[in-house]
Write a protein that holds these residues in place. Structure first.
Motif, PDB file in Angstrom:
ATOM      1  N   PRO A  63       0.815  -1.205   0.027  1.00 11.45           N
ATOM      2  CA  PRO A  63       0.118  -0.207   0.020  1.00 11.45           C
ATOM      3  C   PRO A  63       0.644   1.298  -0.074  1.00 11.45           C
ATOM      4  N   PHE A  64       2.024   1.138   0.828  1.00 11.77           N
ATOM      5  CA  PHE A  64       2.776   2.304   0.680  1.00 11.77           C
ATOM      6  C   PHE A  64       3.614   2.704  -0.645  1.00 11.77           C
ATOM      7  N   ILE A  65       3.851   1.476  -1.408  1.00 16.98           N
ATOM      8  CA  ILE A  65       4.394   1.675  -2.551  1.00 16.98           C
ATOM      9  C   ILE A  65       3.498   2.433  -3.375  1.00 16.98           C
ATOM     10  N   GLY A  66       2.332   1.723  -3.472  1.00 20.68           N
ATOM     11  CA  GLY A  66       1.084   2.236  -4.255  1.00 20.68           C
ATOM     12  C   GLY A  66       0.930   3.546  -4.207  1.00 20.68           C
ATOM     13  N   ARG A  67       0.989   4.217  -2.809  1.00 20.54           N
ATOM     14  CA  ARG A  67       0.713   5.676  -2.476  1.00 20.54           C
ATOM     15  C   ARG A  67       1.822   6.537  -3.050  1.00 20.54           C
ATOM     16  N   ILE A  68       3.114   6.128  -2.835  1.00 21.07           N
ATOM     17  CA  ILE A  68       4.277   6.806  -3.448  1.00 21.07           C
ATOM     18  C   ILE A  68       4.374   6.757  -5.027  1.00 21.07           C
ATOM     19  N   ALA A 116       7.791  -4.300  -9.259  1.00 20.48           N
ATOM     20  CA  ALA A 116       6.935  -5.289  -9.755  1.00 20.48           C
ATOM     21  C   ALA A 116       5.597  -4.628 -10.126  1.00 20.48           C
ATOM     22  N   ILE A 117       4.270  -5.279 -10.031  1.00 15.31           N
ATOM     23  CA  ILE A 117       3.202  -5.138 -10.593  1.00 15.31           C
ATOM     24  C   ILE A 117       2.565  -3.803 -10.465  1.00 15.31           C
ATOM     25  N   ILE A 118       2.779  -3.172  -9.186  1.00 14.57           N
ATOM     26  CA  ILE A 118       2.307  -1.931  -8.774  1.00 14.57           C
ATOM     27  C   ILE A 118       2.554  -0.753  -9.742  1.00 14.57           C
ATOM     28  N   SER A 122       0.560   0.425 -13.315  1.00 13.84           N
ATOM     29  CA  SER A 122       0.101   2.012 -12.983  1.00 13.84           C
ATOM     30  C   SER A 122       0.528   2.741 -14.207  1.00 13.84           C
ATOM     31  N   VAL A 123       1.818   2.728 -14.837  1.00 16.51           N
ATOM     32  CA  VAL A 123       2.264   3.500 -15.703  1.00 16.51           C
ATOM     33  C   VAL A 123       1.534   2.855 -17.182  1.00 16.51           C
ATOM     34  N   ILE A 124       1.381   1.638 -17.217  1.00 17.71           N
ATOM     35  CA  ILE A 124       0.918   1.017 -18.444  1.00 17.71           C
ATOM     36  C   ILE A 124      -0.632   1.531 -18.437  1.00 17.71           C
ATOM     37  N   SER A 125      -1.189   1.193 -17.300  1.00 15.95           N
ATOM     38  CA  SER A 125      -2.825   1.720 -17.478  1.00 15.95           C
ATOM     39  C   SER A 125      -2.975   3.455 -17.837  1.00 15.95           C
ATOM     40  N   ILE A 126      -1.974   4.105 -17.370  1.00 14.74           N
ATOM     41  CA  ILE A 126      -2.146   5.513 -17.824  1.00 14.74           C
ATOM     42  C   ILE A 126      -1.840   5.814 -19.318  1.00 14.74           C
ATOM     43  N   TRP A 127      -1.032   4.816 -20.048  1.00 13.74           N
ATOM     44  CA  TRP A 127      -0.790   4.857 -21.307  1.00 13.74           C
ATOM     45  C   TRP A 127      -1.691   4.368 -22.375  1.00 13.74           C
ATOM     46  N   PHE A 128      -2.279   3.256 -21.971  1.00 13.53           N
ATOM     47  CA  PHE A 128      -3.334   2.418 -22.564  1.00 13.53           C
ATOM     48  C   PHE A 128      -4.906   2.581 -21.910  1.00 13.53           C
ATOM     49  N   ASP A 129      -5.903   2.923 -22.818  1.00 12.86           N
ATOM     50  CA  ASP A 129      -7.381   3.043 -22.373  1.00 12.86           C
ATOM     51  C   ASP A 129      -8.064   1.710 -23.078  1.00 12.86           C
ATOM     52  N   GLU A 130      -8.134   1.896 -24.436  1.00 11.92           N
ATOM     53  CA  GLU A 130      -9.060   0.920 -24.900  1.00 11.92           C
ATOM     54  C   GLU A 130      -8.507  -0.535 -24.931  1.00 11.92           C
ATOM     55  N   ASN A 335     -12.662  -0.047 -12.899  1.00 16.45           N
ATOM     56  CA  ASN A 335     -13.839   0.122 -11.612  1.00 16.45           C
ATOM     57  C   ASN A 335     -13.478   1.432 -10.719  1.00 16.45           C
ATOM     58  N   PHE A 336     -12.365   1.597 -10.625  1.00 18.39           N
ATOM     59  CA  PHE A 336     -12.090   2.717  -9.647  1.00 18.39           C
ATOM     60  C   PHE A 336     -11.311   3.886 -10.099  1.00 18.39           C
ATOM     61  N   GLY A 337     -10.940   4.016 -11.380  1.00 18.88           N
ATOM     62  CA  GLY A 337     -10.404   4.883 -11.998  1.00 18.88           C
ATOM     63  C   GLY A 337      -8.592   4.911 -11.811  1.00 18.88           C
ATOM     64  N   LEU A 338      -7.989   6.185 -12.294  1.00 14.89           N
ATOM     65  CA  LEU A 338      -6.418   6.014 -12.262  1.00 14.89           C
ATOM     66  C   LEU A 338      -5.849   6.963 -11.101  1.00 14.89           C
ATOM     67  N   THR A 339      -6.792   7.935 -10.763  1.00 15.83           N
ATOM     68  CA  THR A 339      -6.302   9.067  -9.945  1.00 15.83           C
ATOM     69  C   THR A 339      -5.577   8.462  -8.641  1.00 15.83           C
ATOM     70  N   SER A 340      -6.020   7.427  -8.079  1.00 13.33           N
ATOM     71  CA  SER A 340      -5.485   6.787  -6.964  1.00 13.33           C
ATOM     72  C   SER A 340      -5.394   5.180  -7.246  1.00 13.33           C
ATOM     73  N   TYR A 341      -5.182   5.086  -8.555  1.00 15.67           N
ATOM     74  CA  TYR A 341      -4.979   3.536  -8.884  1.00 15.67           C
ATOM     75  C   TYR A 341      -3.795   2.856  -7.926  1.00 15.67           C
ATOM     76  N   GLY A 342      -2.604   3.399  -7.959  1.00 20.42           N
ATOM     77  CA  GLY A 342      -1.349   2.782  -7.104  1.00 20.42           C
ATOM     78  C   GLY A 342      -1.788   2.587  -5.845  1.00 20.42           C
ATOM     79  N   GLY A 343      -2.601   3.340  -4.967  1.00 18.88           N
ATOM     80  CA  GLY A 343      -2.903   3.281  -3.655  1.00 18.88           C
ATOM     81  C   GLY A 343      -3.855   2.016  -3.615  1.00 18.88           C
TER      82      GLY A 343
END
Length: 398
Positions: A63-68, A116-118, A122-130, A335-343
Motif C-alpha cells: 500500500p505504501f508503494i502504491g501511494r508513493i 513489480a506489478i504496482i 500503473s504506468v501502463i494503465s495511464i498509457w493505454f485505455d481501449e 472500476n475505480f479509476g486511475l487517480t489513486s490507482y497505485g494506492g
C-alpha cells in the motif's frame, strides 16, 4: 519518438521488470532453497519461512508503494526498488544462518515490491485505455518468461558450476541490469493526458476519488478476499509440487522440473489470453474462469499417476495462474479509476503477496506434521470454494 512507439516501449520495459522480479524472486527461490537448505540442514518448514517473510513484507509495504507511485511516478520507484533488491541478493551470498536468510529475503521483498506489478501496471494503465487488458497481458508475460529462462540457467549452469553463493551474486547483477532500461524507456504520462474519462468506468458505489473511497465498497473487498485466497492456494501448491510428485508420486526430478517449466510457459499464454479476453467480456467472468482452471488442476495433481496427468496439471495451473496480473489490474483500473490507482491496487497487491507468503508455509508445516502433502493440498483446494463465490457476487460494471 511517437506516442504509440513510446507506449509499447513502456510495455516492453514493464515486461522486463516482471521478468526480473519473477525469475529472480519467485522462481529463483524455488531453485535455490534446496541447495541452501541441504548445506545448512534446514527443514522444509523452516526454510519456507524465508519465502513467507519475503512475500509478507512485500504485502505490508505494497500500500505504501502504491501511494508513493501515485505521488512520484513509476520510474523513480522502480529504480529505488531495483537498487534495494540487488543489494539484498549480494548480502544473501554471504548468509550463514537461518535468521540472516529470512531477514535478507525481507529486504529483497521491499525492493521487489517497488519494481513489480504496482508501478508497472500503473504506468501502463495511464498509457493505454481501449487496449489496456492486452497491454497488461503482454507485459505480465514477463512473469512466466522469467521462470522459464532463469530457472534452467540457475539449476543447469550457475549453481552446478559456481555454487549457490555465486548464484545470488548473479541474480543481483541481473536486477541491476534493469535500471538503464527503466531510465531510458519509461515516461510517466503521454502528452495532453487526462484521467477524467476514467470516471465513466467507476463502480457506481465508489464515491470518493481516493483510496478511502474503497473502504466501504463491498465489491472491492470481495476482490481482495478472492485474490488473497487463490494466491495462498496456488503458491502453496507450486512451491511444494516438486517434492510432492517426487516423494508421493515416484516421479524423477528431471521430469518434474520440466513440468515446472510447463507452468511457466502456460502462464505466459494465460496472461496474453486473459488480457485479451478482458477487453472483450467482463473481467470478473475472466477471473472466474482463471480460478476454475486452478481448482481443476489441483484435483488432477492429487490424482496424478502418469506423466500425461502431470502435464495436464501443469498446463491448467499455468493458464489459470497467468490470469491474476492482468485481471486484478483491469478490475481495479476500470472500476475505480486511475487517480489513486497505485494506492488502491496496493491494497490488492498486499493481499496477493501475503497470501503468496502464507501458502507455502502452510504446505511445508503440514508436511512436517503429517509426513504428507495430501491434507495440505486438500485444504488449499477448498479455498476456491470461497474465492469463486466472492468474485461472482461483485457488482462491477466494466
Amino acid at each position: 519518438m511517437s506516442e504509440k512507439f513510446r507506449a509499447y516501449l513502456i510495455v516492453s520495459v514493464g515486461l522486463a521488470c516482471l521478468f526480473v522480479t519473477s525469475g529472480v524472486g519467485y522462481y529463483g527461490f524455488a531453485v535455490l532453497n534446496t541447495p541452501v537448505g541441504d548445506e545448512f540442514e534446514w527443514s522444509r518448514g523452516l526454510i519456507m519461512w524465508a519465502f513467507a517473510f519475503f512475500f509478507i513484507v512485500r504485502g505490508l509495504v505494497a500500500p505504501f508503494i502504491g501511494r508513493i507511485t501515485d505521488r512520484f511516478g513509476s520510474k523513480k520507484i522502480i529504480i529505488c526498488g531495483a537498487l534495494t533488491a540487488a543489494f539484498g541478493h549480494f548480502l544473501l551470498s554471504q548468509v550463514q544462518n537461518i535468521w540472516h536468510f529470512v531477514l535478507l529475503y525481507g529486504l529483497v521483498g521491499v525492493g521487489m515490491s517497488g519494481m513489480a506489478i504496482i508501478p508497472v501496471s500503473s504506468v501502463i494503465s495511464i498509457w493505454f485505455d481501449e487496449d489496456r487488458g492486452r497491454a497488461l497481458g503482454i507485459a505480465t508475460t514477463g512473469v512466466g518468461l522469467g521462470g522459464f529462462v532463469l530457472s534452467p540457467v540457475l539449476a543447469g549452469f550457475v549453481i552446478p558450476g559456481f555454487g549457490w553463493r555465486m548464484a545470488y551474486i548473479f541474480l543481483g547483477l541481473v536486477v541491476l541490469a534493469l535500471i538503464p532500461l527503466v531510465m531510458i524507456g519509461i515516461k510517466e504520462k503521454p502528452k495532453n493526458y487526462s484521467n477524467d474519462k476514467e470516471d465513466d468506468f467507476k463502480s457506481p458505489d465508489f464515491e470518493k476519488n481516493d483510496v478511502r473511497g474503497v473502504f466501504s465498497n463491498l465489491s472491492f473487498w470481495m476482490i481482495v478476499v478472492a485474490f488473497f485466497l487463490t494466491s495462498m492456494s496456488n503458491t502453496g501448491i507450486l512451491q511444494n509440487h516438486v517434492d510432492f510428485l517426487t516423494t508421493t508420486g515416484g516421479f524423477k526430478l528431471q521430469v518434474i522440473g520440466a513440468s515446472l517449466g510447463g507452468v511457466g510457459i502456460a502462464s505466459t499464454f494465460g496472461k496474453l489470453g486473459f488480457g485479451w479476453l478482458s477487453d472483450k467480456i467482463r473481467a470478473k467472468y475472466c477471473t472466474l474462469l482463471s480460478f476454475i482452471f486452478q481448482a481443476v488442476s489441483i484435483i488432477i495433481l492429487l490424482n496424478a499417476s502418469t506423466l500425461w496427468m502431470v502435464w495436464i496439471y501443469a498446463l491448467l495451473m499455468g493458464l489459470g495462474v497467468g490470469g491474476w496480473a492482468p485481471l486484478s489490474s483491469v478490475l481495479i483500473s476500470k472500476n475505480f479509476g486511475l487517480t489513486s490507482y497505485g494506492g488502491i491496487y496496493g491494497i490488492v497487491s498486499s493481499a496477493l503477496c501475503i497470501g503468496t507468503g502464507i501458502g507455502p508455509l502452510i504446505g511445508g508445516y503440514m508436511h512436517d506434521l503429517t509426513s504428507s502433502y495430501y491434507q495440505a493440498f486438500l485444504f488449499l483446494l477448498v479455498l476456491y470454494a470461497i474465492a469463486i463465490p466472492a468474485i461472482l457476487i461483485t457488482t462491477l460494471k466494466n
